[in-house]
Design a protein around this motif. Structure first.
Motif, PDB file in Angstrom:
ATOM      1  N   ASP A  37      44.753  35.445  28.246  1.00  0.00           N
ATOM      2  CA  ASP A  37      45.104  34.952  26.916  1.00  0.00           C
ATOM      3  C   ASP A  37      43.905  34.281  26.241  1.00  0.00           C
ATOM      4  OD1 ASP A  37      45.399  33.002  28.916  1.00  0.00           O
ATOM      5  OD2 ASP A  37      47.286  32.236  28.148  1.00  0.00           O
ATOM      6  N   TRP A  38      43.086  33.586  27.010  1.00  0.00           N
ATOM      7  CA  TRP A  38      41.870  32.959  26.455  1.00  0.00           C
ATOM      8  C   TRP A  38      40.777  33.990  26.224  1.00  0.00           C
ATOM      9  CZ3 TRP A  38      40.586  28.045  24.853  1.00  0.00           C
ATOM     10  CH2 TRP A  38      41.639  27.121  24.908  1.00  0.00           C
ATOM     11  N   GLN A  39      40.753  35.022  27.035  1.00  0.00           N
ATOM     12  CA  GLN A  39      39.742  36.069  26.886  1.00  0.00           C
ATOM     13  C   GLN A  39      39.914  36.806  25.555  1.00  0.00           C
ATOM     14  OE1 GLN A  39      39.620  38.709  30.241  1.00  0.00           O
ATOM     15  NE2 GLN A  39      38.301  40.168  29.231  1.00  0.00           N
ATOM     16  N   LEU A  40      41.122  36.865  25.059  1.00  0.00           N
ATOM     17  CA  LEU A  40      41.398  37.603  23.822  1.00  0.00           C
ATOM     18  C   LEU A  40      41.324  36.725  22.575  1.00  0.00           C
ATOM     19  CD1 LEU A  40      44.314  39.844  25.117  1.00  0.00           C
ATOM     20  CD2 LEU A  40      41.873  40.384  24.961  1.00  0.00           C
ATOM     21  N   ARG A  41      41.073  35.449  22.750  1.00  0.00           N
ATOM     22  CA  ARG A  41      40.961  34.540  21.604  1.00  0.00           C
ATOM     23  C   ARG A  41      39.569  34.601  20.992  1.00  0.00           C
ATOM     24  NH1 ARG A  41      43.822  28.829  23.238  1.00  0.00           N
ATOM     25  NH2 ARG A  41      45.869  29.715  23.623  1.00  0.00           N
ATOM     26  N   ASN A  42      39.429  34.005  19.840  1.00  0.00           N
ATOM     27  CA  ASN A  42      38.128  33.756  19.220  1.00  0.00           C
ATOM     28  C   ASN A  42      37.265  35.020  19.155  1.00  0.00           C
ATOM     29  OD1 ASN A  42      36.240  32.125  17.975  1.00  0.00           O
ATOM     30  ND2 ASN A  42      35.311  31.454  19.885  1.00  0.00           N
ATOM     31  N   GLY A  43      37.830  36.087  18.611  1.00  0.00           N
ATOM     32  CA  GLY A  43      37.056  37.310  18.459  1.00  0.00           C
ATOM     33  C   GLY A  43      36.813  38.059  19.749  1.00  0.00           C
ATOM     34  N   ARG A  44      37.648  37.835  20.750  1.00  0.00           N
ATOM     35  CA  ARG A  44      37.566  38.516  22.047  1.00  0.00           C
ATOM     36  C   ARG A  44      36.283  38.190  22.804  1.00  0.00           C
ATOM     37  NH1 ARG A  44      41.653  42.411  22.386  1.00  0.00           N
ATOM     38  NH2 ARG A  44      40.563  43.576  23.995  1.00  0.00           N
ATOM     39  N   GLN A  45      35.803  36.971  22.658  1.00  0.00           N
ATOM     40  CA  GLN A  45      34.644  36.533  23.435  1.00  0.00           C
ATOM     41  C   GLN A  45      35.113  36.210  24.849  1.00  0.00           C
ATOM     42  OE1 GLN A  45      32.198  33.547  21.556  1.00  0.00           O
ATOM     43  NE2 GLN A  45      32.950  34.167  19.543  1.00  0.00           N
ATOM     44  N   ILE A  93      25.696  36.641  36.224  1.00  0.00           N
ATOM     45  CA  ILE A  93      25.797  37.686  35.210  1.00  0.00           C
ATOM     46  C   ILE A  93      26.819  38.706  35.699  1.00  0.00           C
ATOM     47  CG2 ILE A  93      24.562  39.493  33.954  1.00  0.00           C
ATOM     48  CD1 ILE A  93      21.988  37.831  34.448  1.00  0.00           C
ATOM     49  N   CYS A  94      27.752  39.033  34.838  1.00  0.00           N
ATOM     50  CA  CYS A  94      28.851  39.923  35.205  1.00  0.00           C
ATOM     51  C   CYS A  94      28.896  41.129  34.273  1.00  0.00           C
ATOM     52  CB  CYS A  94      30.175  39.169  35.117  1.00  0.00           C
ATOM     53  SG  CYS A  94      30.204  37.606  36.020  1.00  0.00           S
ATOM     54  N   VAL A  95      29.535  42.178  34.765  1.00  0.00           N
ATOM     55  CA  VAL A  95      29.660  43.411  33.993  1.00  0.00           C
ATOM     56  C   VAL A  95      31.137  43.754  33.879  1.00  0.00           C
ATOM     57  CG1 VAL A  95      28.989  45.833  33.818  1.00  0.00           C
ATOM     58  CG2 VAL A  95      27.462  44.192  34.947  1.00  0.00           C
ATOM     59  N   GLY A  96      31.602  43.951  32.660  1.00  0.00           N
ATOM     60  CA  GLY A  96      33.002  44.291  32.431  1.00  0.00           C
ATOM     61  C   GLY A  96      33.207  45.787  32.264  1.00  0.00           C
ATOM     62  N   LYS A 146      29.531  52.826  26.394  1.00  0.00           N
ATOM     63  CA  LYS A 146      28.246  53.527  26.310  1.00  0.00           C
ATOM     64  C   LYS A 146      27.131  52.700  26.932  1.00  0.00           C
ATOM     65  CE  LYS A 146      29.528  56.003  22.157  1.00  0.00           C
ATOM     66  NZ  LYS A 146      29.394  56.092  20.718  1.00  0.00           N
ATOM     67  N   ASP A 147      27.248  51.388  26.816  1.00  0.00           N
ATOM     68  CA  ASP A 147      26.295  50.445  27.404  1.00  0.00           C
ATOM     69  C   ASP A 147      27.075  49.442  28.245  1.00  0.00           C
ATOM     70  OD1 ASP A 147      23.824  51.313  26.143  1.00  0.00           O
ATOM     71  OD2 ASP A 147      24.645  50.528  24.277  1.00  0.00           O
ATOM     72  N   PRO A 148      26.436  48.819  29.222  1.00  0.00           N
ATOM     73  CA  PRO A 148      27.130  47.803  30.014  1.00  0.00           C
ATOM     74  C   PRO A 148      27.651  46.661  29.139  1.00  0.00           C
ATOM     75  CG  PRO A 148      25.072  48.430  31.068  1.00  0.00           C
ATOM     76  CD  PRO A 148      25.067  49.059  29.700  1.00  0.00           C
ATOM     77  N   ILE A 149      28.856  46.203  29.469  1.00  0.00           N
ATOM     78  CA  ILE A 149      29.455  45.046  28.800  1.00  0.00           C
ATOM     79  C   ILE A 149      29.137  43.830  29.663  1.00  0.00           C
ATOM     80  CG2 ILE A 149      31.600  43.956  28.066  1.00  0.00           C
ATOM     81  CD1 ILE A 149      32.726  46.832  27.689  1.00  0.00           C
ATOM     82  N   ILE A 150      28.294  42.970  29.150  1.00  0.00           N
ATOM     83  CA  ILE A 150      27.792  41.834  29.922  1.00  0.00           C
ATOM     84  C   ILE A 150      28.503  40.548  29.494  1.00  0.00           C
ATOM     85  CG2 ILE A 150      25.727  40.470  30.482  1.00  0.00           C
ATOM     86  CD1 ILE A 150      25.653  43.372  31.532  1.00  0.00           C
ATOM     87  N   PHE A 151      28.889  39.756  30.482  1.00  0.00           N
ATOM     88  CA  PHE A 151      29.396  38.408  30.240  1.00  0.00           C
ATOM     89  C   PHE A 151      28.883  37.545  31.373  1.00  0.00           C
ATOM     90  CE2 PHE A 151      32.627  40.491  32.786  1.00  0.00           C
ATOM     91  CZ  PHE A 151      33.050  39.520  33.684  1.00  0.00           C
ATOM     92  N   ASN A 152      29.170  36.276  31.313  1.00  0.00           N
ATOM     93  CA  ASN A 152      28.710  35.417  32.406  1.00  0.00           C
ATOM     94  C   ASN A 152      29.811  34.476  32.851  1.00  0.00           C
ATOM     95  OD1 ASN A 152      28.219  33.913  29.861  1.00  0.00           O
ATOM     96  ND2 ASN A 152      27.438  32.355  31.252  1.00  0.00           N
ATOM     97  N   LYS A 153      29.570  33.885  33.982  1.00  0.00           N
ATOM     98  CA  LYS A 153      30.391  32.797  34.501  1.00  0.00           C
ATOM     99  C   LYS A 153      29.447  31.628  34.745  1.00  0.00           C
ATOM    100  CE  LYS A 153      34.141  35.367  36.664  1.00  0.00           C
ATOM    101  NZ  LYS A 153      35.374  34.725  36.256  1.00  0.00           N
ATOM    102  N   PHE A 154      29.969  30.444  34.606  1.00  0.00           N
ATOM    103  CA  PHE A 154      29.160  29.259  34.882  1.00  0.00           C
ATOM    104  C   PHE A 154      29.186  28.974  36.379  1.00  0.00           C
ATOM    105  CE2 PHE A 154      30.667  27.853  30.469  1.00  0.00           C
ATOM    106  CZ  PHE A 154      29.600  28.451  29.845  1.00  0.00           C
ATOM    107  N   PRO A 155      28.123  28.378  36.917  1.00  0.00           N
ATOM    108  CA  PRO A 155      28.127  28.037  38.344  1.00  0.00           C
ATOM    109  C   PRO A 155      29.328  27.167  38.763  1.00  0.00           C
ATOM    110  CG  PRO A 155      25.901  27.905  37.497  1.00  0.00           C
ATOM    111  CD  PRO A 155      26.810  28.131  36.295  1.00  0.00           C
ATOM    112  N   SER A 156      29.891  26.385  37.847  1.00  0.00           N
ATOM    113  CA  SER A 156      31.060  25.556  38.195  1.00  0.00           C
ATOM    114  C   SER A 156      32.296  26.402  38.486  1.00  0.00           C
ATOM    115  CB  SER A 156      31.361  24.552  37.081  1.00  0.00           C
ATOM    116  OG  SER A 156      31.702  25.238  35.881  1.00  0.00           O
ATOM    117  N   ALA A 157      32.260  27.684  38.147  1.00  0.00           N
ATOM    118  CA  ALA A 157      33.381  28.577  38.452  1.00  0.00           C
ATOM    119  C   ALA A 157      33.360  29.015  39.919  1.00  0.00           C
ATOM    120  CB  ALA A 157      33.338  29.802  37.546  1.00  0.00           C
ATOM    121  N   THR A 180      35.396  31.453  32.521  1.00  0.00           N
ATOM    122  CA  THR A 180      34.557  30.401  33.104  1.00  0.00           C
ATOM    123  C   THR A 180      35.276  29.114  33.489  1.00  0.00           C
ATOM    124  OG1 THR A 180      33.960  29.634  30.901  1.00  0.00           O
ATOM    125  CG2 THR A 180      32.495  31.243  31.927  1.00  0.00           C
ATOM    126  N   PHE A 181      36.586  29.143  33.579  1.00  0.00           N
ATOM    127  CA  PHE A 181      37.269  27.951  34.081  1.00  0.00           C
ATOM    128  C   PHE A 181      36.770  27.651  35.494  1.00  0.00           C
ATOM    129  CE2 PHE A 181      40.365  29.272  30.840  1.00  0.00           C
ATOM    130  CZ  PHE A 181      40.717  28.056  30.276  1.00  0.00           C
TER     131      PHE A 181
END
Length: 179
Positions: free
Chosen positions: A110-118, A24-27, A43-54, A124-125
């Protein structure tokens, strides 16, 4: 004792943890990082994740994906949670921490900004989360809010900050994520 030493170039250091259930990561959690990007303080933590394969070792090569031309890095403090919990109070949050280590949050911007900035797509590469070289027990860290955090790339200092710059201190994050 000085005995039984092995030369650094004779070994491959692995990540201190290899296959966690969650990463679990915080941006945008450093004031100075928000300033340099002209980003609003969240205002609140921005949470994202990485997969264990990363996850990879601290000195392993980062495999650049053919699909990206904008790979970037950020040094991070990683807290290793060793005691499970839900709805953890901030006052008890550090009781759940085993220790700390350095993490490199590699991103394909470039991938981070695609698909609605998900952010998931760009974060997770495989090999995009080097960890280590060591896990430092929490008892060995007098104040997690007073740690210098730096990143050098090819010998050039790229980041130099301190965990006192954290927008959301570690106990706050652990409590928030546990909910």
């Amino acid at each position: 004792s000085g005995q039984h030493r092995v030369a650094r170039d004779a070994v491959r250091l692995l990540a201190p943890i290899g296959d966690p259930q969650k990463v679990i990561c915080v941006g945008l959690n450093y004031h100075d990082h928000c300033q340099e990007q002209a980003a609003k303080v969240p205002k609140d933590p921005i949470i994202f994740n990485k997969f264990p394969s990363a996850i990879t070792g601290p000195f392993d090569d980062i495999v650049l994906p053919q699909e990206s031309n904008e790979v970037d890095w950020e040094v991070e403090l990683a807290a290793v949670i060793g005691k499970p919990g839900r709805h953890i109070e901030e006052s008890a949050a550090l009781d759940h921490v085993v220790g700390f280590m350095v993490a490199n949050d590699v991103s394909a911007r470039d991938w981070q900004l695609r698909n609605g900035r998900q952010w998931l797509l760009g974060k997770t590469f495989d090999t995009f989360c080097p960890l280590g070289p060591a896990l430092v027990t929490k008892e060995a860290v007098p104040d997690v809010q007073q740690l210098r955090i730096r990143c050098s790339v090819n010998g050039q200092l790229m980041q130099d900050s301190n965990t006192q710059q954290l927008i959301f201190p570690l106990p706050t994050l652990i409590s928030w994520v546990s909910r």
